[in-house]
Design an enzyme around this catalytic site. Sequence first.
Site, PDB file in Angstrom:
ATOM      1  N   ASP A 188       0.821  -1.219   0.000  1.00 29.57           N
ATOM      2  CA  ASP A 188       0.000   0.000   0.000  1.00 29.57           C
ATOM      3  C   ASP A 188       0.857   1.272   0.000  1.00 29.57           C
ATOM      4  O   ASP A 188       2.085   1.210  -0.045  1.00 29.57           O
ATOM      5  CB  ASP A 188      -0.962  -0.069   1.204  1.00 29.57           C
ATOM      6  CG  ASP A 188      -2.319   0.542   0.905  1.00 29.57           C
ATOM      7  OD1 ASP A 188      -2.425   1.346  -0.045  1.00 29.57           O
ATOM      8  OD2 ASP A 188      -3.273   0.238   1.634  1.00 29.57           O
ATOM      9  N   ASP A 243      -9.509   3.681  -3.892  1.00 31.60           N
ATOM     10  CA  ASP A 243     -10.291   2.525  -3.421  1.00 31.60           C
ATOM     11  C   ASP A 243     -11.704   2.505  -3.998  1.00 31.60           C
ATOM     12  O   ASP A 243     -12.366   3.541  -4.089  1.00 31.60           O
ATOM     13  CB  ASP A 243     -10.427   2.568  -1.894  1.00 31.60           C
ATOM     14  CG  ASP A 243      -9.146   2.144  -1.195  1.00 31.60           C
ATOM     15  OD1 ASP A 243      -8.129   1.926  -1.881  1.00 31.60           O
ATOM     16  OD2 ASP A 243      -9.170   2.035   0.039  1.00 31.60           O
TER      17      ASP A 243
END
Length: 433
Positions: A188, A243
Amino acid sequence: MAKQIQNKTLLMHLLILFLYASSLTVSARIAPLLQNYGNSIFRSSFHTIYDTSNYGLLHLNNGLALTPQMGWNSWNFFACNINETVIKETADALVSTGLAELGYNYVNIDDCWSSVIRNLKGDLVPDRKTFPSGIKSLADYVHGKGLKLGIYSDAGAFTCQVRPGSIFHENDDADLFASWGVDYLKYDNCYNLGIPPKKRYPPMRDALNDTGRKIFYSICEWGVDDPALWAGKVGNSWRTTNDINDTWASMTSIADLNDKWAAYAGPGGWNDPDMLEVGNGGMTYQEYRAHFSIWALAKAPLLIGCDVRNMTAETLEILSNKEVIAINQDSLGVQGRKVQVAGIDGCAQVWAGPLSGNRLAIALWNRCSKVATITASWASVGLESGIHVSVRDLWQHKVIKGDAVSSFSAQVDSHDAHLYIFTPSTASYSAQA
Ligand SMILES: *[C@@H]1O[C@H](CO)[C@@H](O)[C@H](O)[C@H]1NC(C)=O
Ligand SMILES: *[C@@H]1O[C@H](CO)[C@@H](O)[C@H](O)[C@H]1NC(C)=O
Ligand SMILES: *[C@@H]1O[C@H](CO)[C@@H](O)[C@H](O)[C@H]1NC(C)=O
Ligand SMILES: *[C@@H]1O[C@H](CO)[C@@H](O)[C@H](O)[C@H]1NC(C)=O
């Protein structure tokens, strides 16, 4: 004497090892290229419609991701509420529902598995409350089911949920993951210290490679630095967007953002428009069917994001559609894309992509607020005008038209997608050849 020979052999081995290591970023290309694809079947615009300039470049070349990854990830449903019981029960459910057998083989733990601080040796440690048996034991369990285990870290000082990140710890963390038997890393982008992704992601690639264990490398820098342009040399997939969330607005906007990079996907490295929301309740059956159809056609990772221990029959039906999965996993590995739009704001859409065997995958996607008739013209999908095709509907599981020529139309409900395979009839193209 024998010892000298041994020493020489050792030197040779070291030299080979060195040459091997220095070839890390050398690309290989898989054959055949699309250039010779179906000469008399497709018109010359085919290569513009399906620009495949980066197709088949196995930049990273770690032997993984020849087709998009399939599996499950904990985040979309559980977020931080995970523990080893849930992960084990998920592995059990993937097997008992038949999803594992269909190819969903990665069981990926997202953020929150780790303790908030490293131990005194500086190693990451699993959260003692939620993963008391440790990750190695979990990996053994998952492997015992014939599945693979994925884990999560961050190319920054902390993960998004403020657990330790892996920047400047790449080698130690990669070694630890490998020693646990981890098969996949999602990496991430939180707390990234303002260092550009192009600098932060390659060190973990090299660290994973150095472990000698084949670990799928999933880059998640949210599309901020146009990763399609560089990440093929770094990872097996790269997120192209922010996202996803469980809404029609999010899913459609992400599909469009991801579409821009279609030419950069191929065996070895895929655009990643984020994990599936199918089954999480925020969209209708038709919307989820469209979501799954477009993700499959766009060669997106098929990572289930719902609670597979408790799926409705409709959710399982969507996720286990073998014919749709086969489009995603087709050996040609060319990302399908939006090729034609009509209607208000272009809401009546045709998405298409080449498949092995001179076939095409075609989606008619109605993003309008009312039912619409959508037409795929042969010009827009790249077929020669005289080509006859049979049309198989992958949601109805039958051939619905044996002999379509020049265009194909269907009435599609609002927010639904139909997904087809067009198979050119041999007679129609051998006649033209
Ligand atoms: C594990 O997590 C699940 C899902 O959040 C929860 O329902 C369950 O109570 C948890 N179990 C334990 C032992 O903490
Ligand atoms: C490491 O990289 C080399 C060169 O690209 C590749 O051939 C090899 O398969 C990689 N090894 C692993 C374990 O990823
Ligand atoms: C979901 O995504 C959409 C589109 O990006 C955004 O407008 C919306 O605010 C998001 N919703 C939530 C709950 O995050
Ligand atoms: C199963 O899912 C349904 C919604 O589809 C939900 O109402 C129910 O609480 C879930 N059961 C468990 C045990 O999570």
